[in-house]
Design a protein around this motif. Structure first.
Motif, PDB file in Angstrom:
ATOM      1  N   ASP A 215       0.830  -1.204   0.000  1.00  0.00           N
ATOM      2  CA  ASP A 215       0.000   0.000   0.000  1.00  0.00           C
ATOM      3  C   ASP A 215       0.865   1.256   0.000  1.00  0.00           C
ATOM      4  N   GLN A 216       1.920   1.242   0.804  1.00  0.00           N
ATOM      5  CA  GLN A 216       2.788   2.414   0.878  1.00  0.00           C
ATOM      6  C   GLN A 216       3.541   2.618  -0.436  1.00  0.00           C
ATOM      7  N   ARG A 217       4.019   1.529  -1.034  1.00  0.00           N
ATOM      8  CA  ARG A 217       4.728   1.667  -2.309  1.00  0.00           C
ATOM      9  C   ARG A 217       3.780   2.216  -3.382  1.00  0.00           C
ATOM     10  N   ALA A 218       2.525   1.772  -3.383  1.00  0.00           N
ATOM     11  CA  ALA A 218       1.553   2.282  -4.349  1.00  0.00           C
ATOM     12  C   ALA A 218       1.353   3.782  -4.182  1.00  0.00           C
ATOM     13  N   LEU A 219       1.300   4.244  -2.926  1.00  0.00           N
ATOM     14  CA  LEU A 219       1.144   5.675  -2.670  1.00  0.00           C
ATOM     15  C   LEU A 219       2.342   6.462  -3.189  1.00  0.00           C
ATOM     16  N   HIS A 220       3.539   5.977  -2.919  1.00  0.00           N
ATOM     17  CA  HIS A 220       4.745   6.658  -3.397  1.00  0.00           C
ATOM     18  C   HIS A 220       4.830   6.618  -4.926  1.00  0.00           C
ATOM     19  N   ARG A 221       4.399   5.511  -5.506  1.00  0.00           N
ATOM     20  CA  ARG A 221       4.382   5.388  -6.973  1.00  0.00           C
ATOM     21  C   ARG A 221       3.466   6.457  -7.580  1.00  0.00           C
ATOM     22  N   GLN A 222       2.305   6.646  -6.994  1.00  0.00           N
ATOM     23  CA  GLN A 222       1.365   7.642  -7.491  1.00  0.00           C
ATOM     24  C   GLN A 222       1.950   9.056  -7.381  1.00  0.00           C
ATOM     25  N   CYS A 223       2.648   9.309  -6.284  1.00  0.00           N
ATOM     26  CA  CYS A 223       3.253  10.633  -6.089  1.00  0.00           C
ATOM     27  C   CYS A 223       4.295  10.926  -7.157  1.00  0.00           C
ATOM     28  N   ILE A 224       5.178   9.977  -7.399  1.00  0.00           N
ATOM     29  CA  ILE A 224       6.237  10.188  -8.399  1.00  0.00           C
ATOM     30  C   ILE A 224       5.634  10.283  -9.796  1.00  0.00           C
ATOM     31  N   ALA A 225       4.642   9.467 -10.087  1.00  0.00           N
ATOM     32  CA  ALA A 225       3.992   9.529 -11.397  1.00  0.00           C
ATOM     33  C   ALA A 225       3.404  10.915 -11.630  1.00  0.00           C
ATOM     34  N   GLN A 226       2.794  11.481 -10.599  1.00  0.00           N
ATOM     35  CA  GLN A 226       2.222  12.814 -10.733  1.00  0.00           C
ATOM     36  C   GLN A 226       3.317  13.845 -10.995  1.00  0.00           C
ATOM     37  N   LEU A 227       4.432  13.709 -10.286  1.00  0.00           N
ATOM     38  CA  LEU A 227       5.542  14.645 -10.504  1.00  0.00           C
ATOM     39  C   LEU A 227       6.064  14.577 -11.930  1.00  0.00           C
ATOM     40  N   ARG A 228       6.015  13.403 -12.528  1.00  0.00           N
ATOM     41  CA  ARG A 228       6.539  13.233 -13.880  1.00  0.00           C
ATOM     42  C   ARG A 228       5.473  13.472 -14.953  1.00  0.00           C
ATOM     43  N   GLY A 229       4.311  13.968 -14.536  1.00  0.00           N
ATOM     44  CA  GLY A 229       3.302  14.378 -15.499  1.00  0.00           C
ATOM     45  C   GLY A 229       2.359  13.297 -15.955  1.00  0.00           C
ATOM     46  N   HIS A 230       2.358  12.129 -15.286  1.00  0.00           N
ATOM     47  CA  HIS A 230       1.435  11.047 -15.646  1.00  0.00           C
ATOM     48  C   HIS A 230       0.083  11.257 -14.986  1.00  0.00           C
ATOM     49  N   GLU A 231      -0.954  10.781 -15.631  1.00  0.00           N
ATOM     50  CA  GLU A 231      -2.280  10.788 -15.037  1.00  0.00           C
ATOM     51  C   GLU A 231      -2.320   9.761 -13.901  1.00  0.00           C
ATOM     52  N   PRO A 232      -2.965  10.102 -12.789  1.00  0.00           N
ATOM     53  CA  PRO A 232      -3.032   9.131 -11.683  1.00  0.00           C
ATOM     54  C   PRO A 232      -3.920   7.947 -12.039  1.00  0.00           C
ATOM     55  N   ASP A 233      -3.598   6.776 -11.459  1.00  0.00           N
ATOM     56  CA  ASP A 233      -4.423   5.582 -11.637  1.00  0.00           C
ATOM     57  C   ASP A 233      -5.658   5.705 -10.761  1.00  0.00           C
ATOM     58  N   ARG A 234      -6.825   5.584 -11.374  1.00  0.00           N
ATOM     59  CA  ARG A 234      -8.072   5.630 -10.607  1.00  0.00           C
ATOM     60  C   ARG A 234      -8.413   4.262 -10.029  1.00  0.00           C
ATOM     61  N   ASP A 235      -7.814   3.227 -10.588  1.00  0.00           N
ATOM     62  CA  ASP A 235      -8.058   1.865 -10.118  1.00  0.00           C
ATOM     63  C   ASP A 235      -7.023   1.526  -9.046  1.00  0.00           C
ATOM     64  N   PRO A 236      -7.444   1.297  -7.788  1.00  0.00           N
ATOM     65  CA  PRO A 236      -6.481   0.993  -6.726  1.00  0.00           C
ATOM     66  C   PRO A 236      -5.596  -0.207  -7.039  1.00  0.00           C
ATOM     67  N   ASP A 237      -6.160  -1.223  -7.717  1.00  0.00           N
ATOM     68  CA  ASP A 237      -5.353  -2.405  -8.051  1.00  0.00           C
ATOM     69  C   ASP A 237      -4.255  -2.056  -9.041  1.00  0.00           C
ATOM     70  N   ALA A 238      -4.541  -1.133  -9.974  1.00  0.00           N
ATOM     71  CA  ALA A 238      -3.518  -0.728 -10.948  1.00  0.00           C
ATOM     72  C   ALA A 238      -2.359  -0.036 -10.252  1.00  0.00           C
ATOM     73  N   ALA A 239      -2.639   0.735  -9.221  1.00  0.00           N
ATOM     74  CA  ALA A 239      -1.577   1.445  -8.506  1.00  0.00           C
ATOM     75  C   ALA A 239      -0.647   0.492  -7.768  1.00  0.00           C
ATOM     76  N   LEU A 240      -1.109  -0.729  -7.510  1.00  0.00           N
ATOM     77  CA  LEU A 240      -0.266  -1.713  -6.832  1.00  0.00           C
ATOM     78  C   LEU A 240       0.716  -2.384  -7.787  1.00  0.00           C
ATOM     79  N   ARG A 241       0.497  -2.227  -9.090  1.00  0.00           N
ATOM     80  CA  ARG A 241       1.370  -2.863 -10.073  1.00  0.00           C
ATOM     81  C   ARG A 241       2.479  -1.902 -10.506  1.00  0.00           C
ATOM     82  N   PRO A 242       3.630  -2.438 -10.969  1.00  0.00           N
ATOM     83  CA  PRO A 242       4.710  -1.564 -11.436  1.00  0.00           C
ATOM     84  C   PRO A 242       4.246  -0.612 -12.523  1.00  0.00           C
TER      85      PRO A 242
END
Length: 216
Positions: A131-158
């Motif tokens: 769960d924590q890695r997914a949160l950090h992944r979303q943060c970095i993705a946002q910094l790099r200009g990616h759209e956030p994952d709306r699907d919680p399961d998708a955020a758990l994947r690389p």
């Protein structure tokens, strides 16, 4: 007529009692006798639900993880009014840092879960860590200009962007280190210091985009 027993309610009472024990004594204090005394039950009554200490601690580790998720998610998901992408991410990550009594309590509980998982590795890996890695992944993705994952399961994947995965790992490790220092050496690291260091790291992420940042 015999009184009906709500077994889910009973197990919830056990979990709540065990969390109180963990906060006083750590995971080692979670024994059948200790939790029974905390809950105001007889040892025999508790053994109706758990045959031994291993079964009890396994249940308590899962219940504690669920309790942490239930505490954290509403804070992470709450609307935020911030001046920039970086400040928004800092305000989100602060929810993981032991900056007040409530979050220091959560950190102690998280440490107890980690202790259990170290000795009894979960088949699918640590849900708390995932769960924590997914949160950090979303943060970095946002910094790099990616759209956030709306699907919680998708955020758990690389993430398909390898830089997101690399910097999510860096951020995750960095935040864990900040949390440990805030608890173990509070005289050397203040909350303001942690925010300053976190801001410096986020601004170092390659591909960093902040549309709210001032332009030269």
């Amino acid at each position: 007529m015999p009184r009906l027993v709500d077994h889910e309610q009973r197990r919830a009472e056990i979990g709540a009692a065990a969390i109180r024990v963990i906060l006083r004594e750590g995971l080692a204090g979670v024994t059948v006798r200790g939790v029974a005394a905390e809950a105001g039950w007889s040892t025999g009554s508790l053994r109706h639900y758990f045959a031994n200490q291993h079964e009890l601690q396994s249940y308590v580790a899962r219940a504690t993880s669920d309790a942490l998720r239930a505490r954290l998610l509403p804070r992470v998901m709450r609307p935020r009014t911030v001046s920039s992408v970086v400040e928004g991410i800092i305000s989100l990550i602060e929810e993981l840092l032991p900056l007040d009594d409530e979050r220091r309590e959560e950190y102690a509980l998280w440490q107890a879960v980690i202790e259990w998982e170290r000795d009894h590795p979960p088949k699918d890996g640590s849900q708390t860590w995932n769960d924590q890695r997914a949160l950090h992944r979303q943060c970095i993705a946002q910094l790099r200009g990616h759209e956030p994952d709306r699907d919680p399961d998708a955020a758990l994947r690389p993430h398909p962007d390898p830089q997101v995965e690399l910097w999510a790992a860096v951020l995750h490790t960095f935040v864990d280190g900040l949390a440990a220092q805030l608890v173990n050496t509070p005289d050397r690291l203040s909350g303001d210091d942690a925010r300053r260091l976190l801001r410096a790291l986020l601004e170092a992420v390659p591909g960093f985009i902040d549309p709210a940042a001032p332009r030269a």
